[in-house]
Design an enzyme around this catalytic site. Structure first.
Site, mmCIF file in Angstrom:
data_model
loop_
_atom_site.group_PDB
_atom_site.id
_atom_site.type_symbol
_atom_site.label_atom_id
_atom_site.label_comp_id
_atom_site.label_asym_id
_atom_site.label_seq_id
_atom_site.Cartn_x
_atom_site.Cartn_y
_atom_site.Cartn_z
ATOM 1 C CD1 TRP A 17 55.205 -8.337 20.293
ATOM 2 C CD2 TRP A 17 57.142 -9.045 19.438
ATOM 3 N NE1 TRP A 17 56.223 -7.704 20.976
ATOM 4 C CE2 TRP A 17 57.432 -8.129 20.467
ATOM 5 C CE3 TRP A 17 58.213 -9.624 18.752
ATOM 6 C CZ2 TRP A 17 58.728 -7.772 20.832
ATOM 7 C CZ3 TRP A 17 59.517 -9.267 19.103
ATOM 8 C CH2 TRP A 17 59.746 -8.353 20.138
ATOM 9 C CG HIS A 18 59.118 -11.675 15.715
ATOM 10 N ND1 HIS A 18 58.412 -12.501 16.561
ATOM 11 C CD2 HIS A 18 60.386 -11.663 16.204
ATOM 12 C CE1 HIS A 18 59.227 -12.976 17.493
ATOM 13 N NE2 HIS A 18 60.418 -12.471 17.304
ATOM 14 N N GLY A 19 56.551 -8.710 13.160
ATOM 15 C CA GLY A 19 56.431 -7.831 12.007
ATOM 16 C C GLY A 19 55.068 -7.937 11.364
#
Lengths: 386, 495
Positions: free
Chosen positions: B339-341
Site C-alpha cells: 500500500w505504501h509503495g
C-alpha cells in the site's frame, strides 16, 4: 462531532477571545521578529554563493567576447570555455552557477552581461525540458541570496513575470516577511541550531567552521551515488556550505527526485511575457544585437542510452522549438544523441567531467551550422556600459 | 494544492467564507443549509484535488459513482448473492483503478525483466498504448487513501454496519472531503459520513483549537520535517556512506517522516474543525511505543485499523493457531507494505514489520524485561528496542534499491573513522534539535486541551485563551524564522 457554543459564554465574549487569540498569536511573533538582530548586517551572515556580479562584469569586459554560455551545473559538468574556444575558434566565456534556473539566468543576462557593456555575438543558454518557462523554479534558499545580489531597484520584467504568475501567494509572502521582519533570518537561525548540534557532539575539539567544511567535503559531488536517475530540484545545502571543488554543482544532484516538484513544472508552452523570462531574453538580445541560441541537454539515459520524452513534454518541446524558430533564435538538442550513453554521466544529469573535452567537440559539431565561423579575434571588443 | 502554501490559505479562507455564508439565511432551515454547504464543500474538494492535474477528478468521480451505486444496490438487493455481486463489482473497480495507476509500473518492470531473462519478447507490456500511458501519467495523489475510504464504506454497508445514502453529493463529499483527501486520515462512514449527514455547528473552542492545530501542523512540516529532510536526503544521496553516517541519515529520516505525516494530519484535522468536522486521530506518540504491535496502534492509526478490520480479521485474525495467525499477520503487513509503495523495498518493509509483530509476543515470553510487567526499567528497554527496530524498518522504507539495502546492512561500524562518528552524531543532534518540539509541544498542546475538540467551559476563560495565544505565537514564530527554504511535498502524497 463538535456541538454548539457553550451557552454561558456570550457571543461577544467568544468573538473577543478568538480575536485575542489571533491578534496575540500574530503580534507576538511580529514583535520578536523585529527585535531580532538584522542578520544581513552581522558578520557571519552570508552563506550564499561566491558570486559577485561586479567582479563578473569586469571579467566579461577584459577581453574580446564572441560567445557567452549561460546555465547551471548541466553546463558546468559539460563544457569548459577553453575547450570550446580551442575547438571552435570563438572567444568563449561562461556565466554558470550550480542549482540556478531561468530567473537567475535572466538576471545574469540583463544585470551582468548587458550591464557590463560586453556584447558577444552569441549567447547560448543550456536548459532541460521546461526550465525556460518555469520562472519560479529554484528561487529560494541560497538562490534567494544570489537573486538579492543580482537584482537592481528597477526590474520591470521581473515584476511582470513574478507578480503576474503567482500574484496573490507571491504578494502574501512578501507582505508576511515584511510584517514579521524576518526576511533573512532562516540562515541565521539555522546556523544557531547547527552550532548547538556541534557543541553537543564535540569530538576531538574541532571548531564549528572546520566541522562545516568537513561536512561539506564529505557530501561533495564526487561522493554522491550514481544511480539517482534525475535531478532533484533541491537547492538546499547544509548551512554555510562552501564548495571546495569550484562551482556549486552539488546543489543539482542531492536527494532523489521529488515527484511533487515535477508535478508543478509547466507542461503547456506559454510564450506570453507575463509567463516567463524567455520573451524578455529575446527582446533584450535583439535590442543589443546579440543572437540567442538555446541548447537542450540530454537527461540521464537508461542502460540502453535512451531517455525518451514524457508524453506531456512532447507537445511542449514542439511548441518551444516553433516559437524559437519564429523569433529567429538558434536551437539545438542533444537528447537524441545515442552516443551520450550512461558511461558519459556521473550523477543525475551531470556528465563526468573527464568527458568535457570530447563533449566540447561533440557540441561544436552539433551547433556549428547555426553558430557559424568565428569573427576575427574570436569576438567583439567590449562596448561602453549602458 | 498543498497545505503549506499561501494558495491553500486563500483557498481555505474562500471556502470558510462561502460555507458560513450558506448558513446565514436561517429562515431556510438547517437541512437546506446542510445540503448547500455539502454542495459547496464538494465543489471546493474537487477544486482542491484537480488544482494541478484536473484529469485526476475522473478517477475520484468514477470511484464515487461506482461505490455510491454499489451501496444503493447492496441495500436494495433481496438476496445474499445479489449483495455479494455488487460488493465484488465495487471492489474490482476500486482496486483495478488503484492497481493500474499505482502498481502497473512495478508489475511491468518485473515481468519485463523476467521475460528478458528467459529470452522471451519483453517490450510489449510497456510499449503498447495503454501500458505506455500508465507508465507516463504518474501516480495520482491520494489514490490509495480515497480508494480505501470508499471501499470501507461499501464493505460496511455489505456487512450491515452502515447504511447507504440517498444523496450522491453527500457520498461524494465523504470520498473527497478536501482536508483529508490526499493523505488521510482514512475516514470511516460511521464518523465522517455521519457528520456529512447532519448539520454542523462549529464552536468557538473548535475554532481556537483548529487554528492552533493548523499552525502546529505547519510548524511540524516547514520547520521540523523539511529541516530533517535536508539532512536525511544528503545521507541517502551518498555513494558509500559509512555505518555512522548511514544510520544518522536513518535517524534523521525518522524525525522527518513522523513530523511530515503528523503535520498533514494536524493541518487536516484543524482545517476540518474550522468547518465543524472532527476527523479521526491518526497518531499517538508512536516513538514511545513499547512493542511493534503497540507501534501500529499509535502510527497511522486509521490505516492500521483499516487493515485490521478488512484484511486481518477476515483472514482469521489471532483466534487461530500459531501458523494461521502468522499467515494472517504476514499477509496483512505484506499488503500494508505494498500500500505504501510499489517497489520491493516496501514489500520488505511490510514483511519486516509482519515478522516483528508475529515474533515479539514469543520474545516477550522468553525475556521477562520485554514483558509488560517488567517495571520502569522494562519500559525504557521496550521503548528503546522498539524505537531501534522501527528505525531499521525506516531504512527499508527510505532506501529504494535492493543493492543499496544490501550495502547498508553489510556496513561494519568498527571500520568507520572517528570523523564519521562525529559527523553522524552532529547530523542526528541537528535533526533531533529540530524534532525537540515534538516531545515538548505536543504534551503542552494536549494539556491545553487543544488537540481534542472540547467544549469544556474552562477553555473559554481568558486564562486559557492567553495560553492558547502563546501556543499559536510559538508555532508562528518558529515558522516565520525557521521554516526550511527547501520546500518539499508531504511524503504520504506519494502513496
Amino acid at each position: 462531532m463538535i456541538t454548539g457554543p457553550v451557552s454561558s459564554v456570550s457571543r461577544r465574549r467568544a468573538l473577543a477571545q478568538l480575536a485575542t487569540l489571533v491578534g496575540a498569536g500574530v503580534a507576538l511573533p511580529a514583535t520578536i521578529g523585529h527585535l531580532l538582530p538584522r542578520t544581513r548586517t552581522s558578520e557571519d551572515v552570508v552563506t550564499g554563493p561566491n558570486f559577485d556580479p561586479a567582479v563578473e562584469r569586469q571579467f566579461l569586459i577584459k577581453k574580446p567576447l564572441g560567445w557567452l554560455l549561460i546555465g547551471n551545473s548541466m553546463l558546468n559538468s559539460r563544457l569548459l570555455p577553453a575547450h570550446l574556444s580551442e575547438t571552435s575558434g570563438w572567444a568563449v566565456r561562461k556565466l554558470a552557477e550550480g542549482g540556478t534556473q531561468s530567473a537567475i539566468w535572466w538576471l545574469f543576462f540583463k544585470n551582468v552581461l548587458i550591464a557590463s557593456g560586453a556584447r558577444p555575438l552569441w549567447v547560448t543558454i543550456f536548459f532541460r525540458e521546461s526550465d525556460l518557462t518555469w520562472p519560479d523554479f529554484r528561487i529560494g534558499g541560497n538562490n534567494a541570496e544570489l537573486i538579492r545580489r543580482l537584482k537592481t531597484a528597477h526590474e520591470p520584467e521581473w515584476d511582470q513575470v513574478m507578480t503576474g504568475r503567482n500574484a496573490l501567494p507571491g504578494r502574501t509572502t512578501v507582505a508576511m516577511e515584511k510584517f514579521f521582519g524576518v526576511e533573512d533570518h532562516d540562515d541565521w537561525a539555522r546556523r544557531r541550531v547547527q552550532d548547538v548540534a556541534f557543541r553537543l557532539t564535540a569530538l576531538e575539539g574541532m571548531k564549528r567552521g572546520a566541522r562545516r567544511l568537513e561536512l561539506n567535503e564529505h557530501f561533495s559531488l564526487d561522493r554522491l551515488r550514481h544511480d539517482l536517475g534525475d535531478d532533484s530540484g533541491n537547492d538546499g545545502k547544509i548551512p554555510d556550505a562552501r564548495q571546495p571543488d569550484g562551482p556549486a554543482d552539488a546543489t543539482d544532484s542531492l536527494p532523489p527526485p521529488d515527484p511533487g516538484m515535477y508535478a508543478q513544472a509547466p507542461s503547456v508552452f506559454d510564450p506570453s511575457p507575463a509567463a516567463s523570462f524567455l520573451p524578455h531574453f529575446i527582446a533584450l538580445a535583439a535590442r543589443h544585437d546579440i543572437r540567442l541560441h538555446f541548447h537542450r541537454v540530454k537527461r540521464r539515459p537508461d542502460a540502453n542510452g535512451q531517455r525518451p520524452d514524457l508524453p506531456v513534454f512532447r507537445r511542449y518541446m514542439d511548441d518551444l522549438q516553433a516559437y524559437l524558430k519564429r523569433e529567429g533564435c538558434a536551437y539545438s538538442d542533444e537528447s537524441g544523441d545515442r552516443e551520450l550513453a550512461l558511461d558519459w554521466y556521473q550523477d543525475g544529469d551531470h556528465l563526468n567531467r573527464a568527458f568535457r573535452e570530447p563533449f566540447a567537440r561533440k557540441f561544436w559539431s552539433l551547433v556549428q551550422p547555426q553558430i557559424g565561423p568565428p569573427p576575427p579575434g574570436g569576438g567583439r571588443p567590449p562596448q561602453p556600459a549602458g | 494544492m498543498v497545505f503549506q502554501s499561501f494558495t491553500y490559505l486563500w483557498f481555505l479562507l474562500c471556502v470558510l467564507t462561502g460555507y458560513f455564508a450558506l448558513q446565514w439565511p436561517s429562515n431556510r432551515g438547517a437541512s437546506w443549509a446542510r445540503s448547500a454547504q455539502n454542495l459547496w464543500l464538494l465543489a471546493a474538494s474537487y477544486t482542491f484535488y484537480g488544482w494541478v492535474t484536473p484529469w485526476w477528478l475522473i478517477l475520484i468521480a468514477t470511484t464515487t459513482v461506482v461505490d455510491f451505486t454499489a451501496t444503493r444496490k447492496i441495500t436494495a438487493a433481496s438476496t445474499q448473492r445479489g449483495r455479494q455481486q455488487w460488493l465484488i463489482a465495487s471492489l474490482i473497480v476500486n482496486f483495478s483503478i488503484l492497481c493500474a495507476f499505482k502498481y502497473f509500473g512495478f508489475f511491468a518492470t518485473n515481468v519485463t525483466a523476467a521475460l528478458q531473462s528467459v529470452g522471451l519478447p519483453s517490450t510489449w507490456l510497456t510499449t503498447n498504448p495503454a501500458g505506455s500511458f500508465l507508465l507516463h501519467v504518474g501516480l495520482p495523489a491520494g489514490i490509495s487513501f480515497f480508494t480505501f475510504q470508499s471501499a470501507s464504506c461499501v464493505i460496511d454497508v455489505y456487512r450491515g454496519q452502515a447504511t447507504s445514502r440517498h444523496s450522491l453529493v453527500d457520498y461524494a463529499l465523504f470520498v473527497s472531503f478536501f482536508p483529508q483527501l490526499v493523505a488521510g486520515p482514512i475516514e470511516r462512514s460511521e464518523n465522517l459520513l455521519q457528520q456529512v449527514d447532519h448539520p454542523r455547528q462549529p464552536s468557538l473552542s473548535g475554532w481556537k483549537s483548529g487554528l492552533v492545530l493548523i499552525f502546529w501542523g505547519l510548524f511540524q512540516k516547514l520547520v521540523i520535517a523539511d529541516s530533517a529532510a535536508v539532512l536525511a536526503n544528503k545521507v541517502f544521496a551518498l555513494e558509500s556512506p559509512s555505518f555512522p553516517i548511514l544510520w544518522a541519515g536513518v535517524l534523521c529520516f525518522g524525525v522527518q517522516i513522523y513530523a511530515d505525516f503528523s503535520a498533514y494530519t494536524d493541518i487536516a484535522r484543524g482545517s476540518a474543525r474550522l468547518l465543524g468536522f472532527e476527523l479521526l486521530k491518526n497518531f499517538d506518540h508512536p516513538y514511545l511505543a513499547q512493542s511493534p504491535v503497540d507501534f501500529w496502534r499509535r502510527w497511522h492509526i486509521t490505516l492500521s485499523t483499516w487493515f485490521r478490520d478488512y484484511v486481518f480479521i477476515p483472514l482469521g485474525g489471532s483466534r487461530q493457531g500459531t501458523a494461521g495467525t502468522l499467515r494472517a499477520v504476514l499477509i496483512t503487513f505484506l499488503l500494508s507494505g505494498l500500500w505504501h509503495g510499489a517497489s520491493w523495498n516496501f514489500v520488505l518493509w511490510g514483511v519486516f514489520h509482519g515478522l516483528l509483530v508475529a515474533v515479539w509476543p514469543h520474545l516477550a515470553r522468553a525475556v521477562p524485561l520485554l514483558h509488560r510487567s517488567g517495571g520502569r526499567m522494562g519500559s525504557v528497554l521496550r521503548v528503546t528496542l522498539t524505537f531501534s527496530l522501527i528505525h531499521i524498518g525506516w531504512l527499508l522504507f527510505r532506501e529504494h534499491t535492493l543493492s543499496g539495502l544490501g550495502r547498508a546492512f553489510s556496513l561494519n561500524p568498527f571500520e568507520a573513522p572517528v570523523a564519521h562518528w562525529r559527523m553522524g552524531l552532529g547530523l542526528v543532534a541537528e535533526a533531533w534539535i529540530y524534532g525537540l518540539p515534538l516531545l515538548i509541544v505536543l504534551p503542552l498542546l494536549k494539556s491545553l486541551h487543544l488537540l481534542p475538540a472540547s467544549n469544556d467551559p474552562r477553555l473559554l476563560t481568558w486564562k486559557w485563551t492567553t495560553l492558547q495565544s502563546l501556543a499559536l505565537a510559538f508555532c508562528l514564530l518558529g515558522i516565520v524564522i525557521l521554516r526550511s527554504s527547501v520546500g518539499s511535498d508531504f511524503i504520504y502524497f506519494a502513496f
